[in-house]
Design an enzyme around this catalytic site. Structure first.
Site, PDB file in Angstrom:
ATOM      1  N   ASP A 111      74.871  67.589  24.549  1.00 26.69           N
ATOM      2  CA  ASP A 111      74.602  67.863  23.150  1.00 26.69           C
ATOM      3  C   ASP A 111      73.839  69.460  22.909  1.00 26.69           C
ATOM      4  O   ASP A 111      72.844  69.470  23.774  1.00 26.69           O
ATOM      5  CB  ASP A 111      73.900  66.719  22.428  1.00 26.69           C
ATOM      6  CG  ASP A 111      73.963  67.010  20.999  1.00 26.69           C
ATOM      7  OD1 ASP A 111      74.944  67.040  20.323  1.00 26.69           O
ATOM      8  OD2 ASP A 111      72.886  67.340  20.394  1.00 26.69           O
ATOM      9  N   GLU A 171      78.559  71.473  25.367  1.00 28.03           N
ATOM     10  CA  GLU A 171      78.797  71.750  23.968  1.00 28.03           C
ATOM     11  C   GLU A 171      78.136  72.961  23.759  1.00 28.03           C
ATOM     12  O   GLU A 171      76.966  72.917  23.603  1.00 28.03           O
ATOM     13  CB  GLU A 171      78.042  70.461  22.942  1.00 28.03           C
ATOM     14  CG  GLU A 171      78.657  70.900  21.733  1.00 28.03           C
ATOM     15  CD  GLU A 171      77.738  70.505  20.301  1.00 28.03           C
ATOM     16  OE1 GLU A 171      78.068  70.661  19.238  1.00 28.03           O
ATOM     17  OE2 GLU A 171      76.578  70.141  20.806  1.00 28.03           O
TER      18      GLU A 171
HETATM   19  C1  GLC Z   1      75.693  68.331  18.190  1.00 29.84           C
HETATM   20  C2  GLC Z   1      76.224  67.264  17.806  1.00 29.84           C
HETATM   21  C3  GLC Z   1      76.165  66.876  16.246  1.00 29.84           C
HETATM   22  C4  GLC Z   1      74.696  66.873  16.308  1.00 29.84           C
HETATM   23  C5  GLC Z   1      73.904  67.922  16.516  1.00 29.84           C
HETATM   24  C6  GLC Z   1      72.395  67.699  16.831  1.00 29.84           C
HETATM   25  O1  GLC Z   1      76.152  69.835  17.663  1.00 29.84           O
HETATM   26  O2  GLC Z   1      77.604  67.290  18.017  1.00 29.84           O
HETATM   27  O3  GLC Z   1      76.683  65.735  15.705  1.00 29.84           O
HETATM   28  O4  GLC Z   1      74.285  66.799  14.782  1.00 29.84           O
HETATM   29  O5  GLC Z   1      74.347  68.479  18.018  1.00 29.84           O
HETATM   30  O6  GLC Z   1      72.133  66.625  17.827  1.00 29.84           O
END
Ligand code: GLC
Ligand code: CA
Length: 527
Positions: free
Chosen positions: A210, A257
């Site tokens: 994440d 991500e």
């Molecule tokens: C990422 C996740 C999202 C979350 C953020 C903070 O972007 O996909 O859903 O709110 O991180 O953890």
């Protein structure tokens, strides 16, 4: 124009993740096993057959850890357990075993940038003195008079600092309930390597990381013209250490991500000693436009090929507007910072384009993601009553941005009773019209969106295999390419019908061909 670009996905170097179709399970909204209105592990275990029937290779679960759920579980209180609302650790282990039994790999979500303010370390830090070791695991700083230590803003809106009773402030790039870890602290680094081992030891096949680009920051540093917390050079050391740990377990995948506009900076994370793959957000945000898509596909292949890393093709996830809604708008691009809630949309057109986009994504070389409900043709629920909204973006924006709840509405399984087979009364209400989009309602109808996904994912697995692609020039508004094994994909993004190459047999089309021609907003696979 890219010609015969190898994808880096050769069987020799195959890791399962190279060509995998990965289904994203947003657990809270997938299926509710105990009738409390919130999806859970029992519900998921009861519906694993849906994923096996669909023809995917793996599932990715959003965070399932104990959490106050201020940010849908991305506020983690304990990285080594399961939230009671979802089930138990023993059930999670059973789920992994059952998924493996069906040939499905399991990817979990690790949130390393921040935890929950209920995490034992943060609670300890709150009780501890300024300057203590407990506070050093986070970013505690004195303010500038009554002002926060610096002027950073939270990604969810508002200041990125919150003050504690003794006067110090702590940093949170997201909600105040999500304090940022201090990754210069060796204890933090060691802790996460141990968390990785904890889950790998339980059979987890991959980790979705994440907010992977924002771990390294220095709130005391003078501005240097670069973003102070996104994509700082030091972040790569962290992933090299993670890779050494995952390599120790064999075929486990690290998936980043990374929302980064610069392809070279993005590519650095896919070095052979770092992450295995990363989400393709350029593809996800790309408008329904042939030239723009061709550019994104070319750039993606050019970035990944020299690294031998497989590209990924992503149309949606739990953070973005559902494609059926987005593709029906005048502006069909997606931008995280401009959600366009309520802009007029034509859902029929959006669905038609989404189906074509799905065949495009499935035909490209590399790995493909399906976010739950995409296979049912669900749209963004834009008229949720304000009282039910939970996304911190809604609150942090002063109730001006409705945030992401509209793509998180529980999915319909069967029947027309309230909940549409989800379980108890869903935590976000479903549109009544979703009755006709339920898994059961679409099963057995090959022309349904579910039928299209099932057939597409199966053919993809059987026929498309590894190897690269070559563009086939068929006009400005047409995307056409040949895969190495003889399958051709043609997508018509123009306004008129397109004549298909002679002597080829259509295998699958996103909507019916008309007199042998490909209508607008339609894709076909030819053999
Ligand atoms: C990422 C996740 C999202 C979350 C953020 C903070 O972007 O996909 O859903 O709110 O991180 O953890
Ligand atoms: Ca439940």
């Amino acid at each position: 124009m890219a010609e015969n670009v190898p994808s880096g996905t050769t069987p020799d170097s195959a890791g399962w993740w190279r060509g995998a179709a990965i289904y994203q399970v947003y657990l809270r909204s997938f299926a509710d096993g105990n009738g409390d209105g919130i999806g859970d592990l029992a519900g998921l275990r009861g519906h694993l057959g849906h994923l096996a029937d669909l023809g995917v290779d793996a599932l990715w679960l959003n965070p399932w850890y104990p959490s106050p759920m201020v940010d849908g579980g991305y506020d983690v209180a304990d990285y080594r357990d399961i939230d009671p609302v979802f089930g138990t650790l023993a059930e999670a282990e059973k789920l992994i075993e059952e998924a493996h039994g069906l040939g499905l790999r399991v990817i979990i979500d690790i949130v390393p940038n921040h935890c929950s303010d209920r995490h034992a370390w943060f609670q300890e830090a709150l009780r501890a003195e300024p300057g203590s070791a407990a506070r050093e695991r986070f970013w505690f700083r004195p303010g500038r008079g009554d002002a926060p230590p610096n002027d950073w803003e939270s990604i969810f809106g508002g200041p990125a600092w919150t003050r504690v009773p003794d006067g110090e402030w702590y940093l949170h790039l997201f909600a105040p309930e999500q304090p940022d870890f201090n990754w210069t602290n060796p204890e933090v680094r060691e802790e996460f390597l141990d968390v990785l081992r904890f889950w790998f030891d339980r059979g987890v096949d991959g980790i979705r990381i994440d907010s992977a680009a924002v771990l390294v920051k220095d709130p005391d540093a003078e501005p240097d013209g670069r973003d102070p917390y996104t994509d700082r050079d030091g972040v790569h050391d962290i992933y090299r250490a993670w890779r050494r740990t995952s390599d120790g377990y064999g075929d486990r995948a690290l998936i980043g991500e990374l929302w980064l506009p610069d392809q070279d900076r993005f590519a650095a994370y896919l070095a052979p000693d770092e992450l295995h793959t990363a989400f393709n957000f350029d593809f996800l945000g790309c408008p329904w436009d042939a030239a723009a898509l061709r550019r994104v596909i070319d750039t993606t292949l050019e970035t990944h090929t020299p690294l031998g890393a497989p590209p990924t093709w992503v149309l949606s996830n739990h953070d973005v507007t559902r494609p059926v809604t987005r593709f029906g708008r005048e502006d069909t691009s997606f931008d995280l910072n401009e959600r366009r809630h309520g802009a007029p949309t034509d859902l029929r057109l959006g669905l038609r384009r989404s189906r074509a986009a799905a065949l495009l994504a499935m035909a490209l070389p590399g790995s493909v993601y399906v976010y739950q409900g995409e296979e049912l043709g669900l749209w963004e629920v834009e008229d949720l009553p304000e009282e039910v909204l939970e996304d911190p973006i809604w609150f942090r924006s002063g109730r001006t941005d409705r945030g992401r709840d509209g793509c998180r509405v529980p999915i319909p399984w069967s029947g027309d009773a309230p909940g549409l087979g989800f379980g108890g009364e869903p935590w976000l209400p479903q549109p009544a019209a979703w009755r006709d989009l339920a898994v059961e309602a679409q099963s057995g109808d090959p022309s349904s969106t579910l039928g299209l996904y099932r057939r597409g994912l199966r053919l993809r697995r059987e026929l498309l295999g590894y190897g690269g692609m070559t563009w086939r020039p068929m006009g400005e508004n047409v995307l056409a390419f040949d895969r190495e094994n003889g399958i051709t994909c043609v997508v018509n993004l123009g306004a008129g019908p397109v004549r298909l190459p002679e002597g080829r047999e259509p295998l699958l089309a996103s909507d019916p061909l008309e007199r042998g021609e490909l209508p607008p907003d339609t894709a076909v696979w030819l053999r």
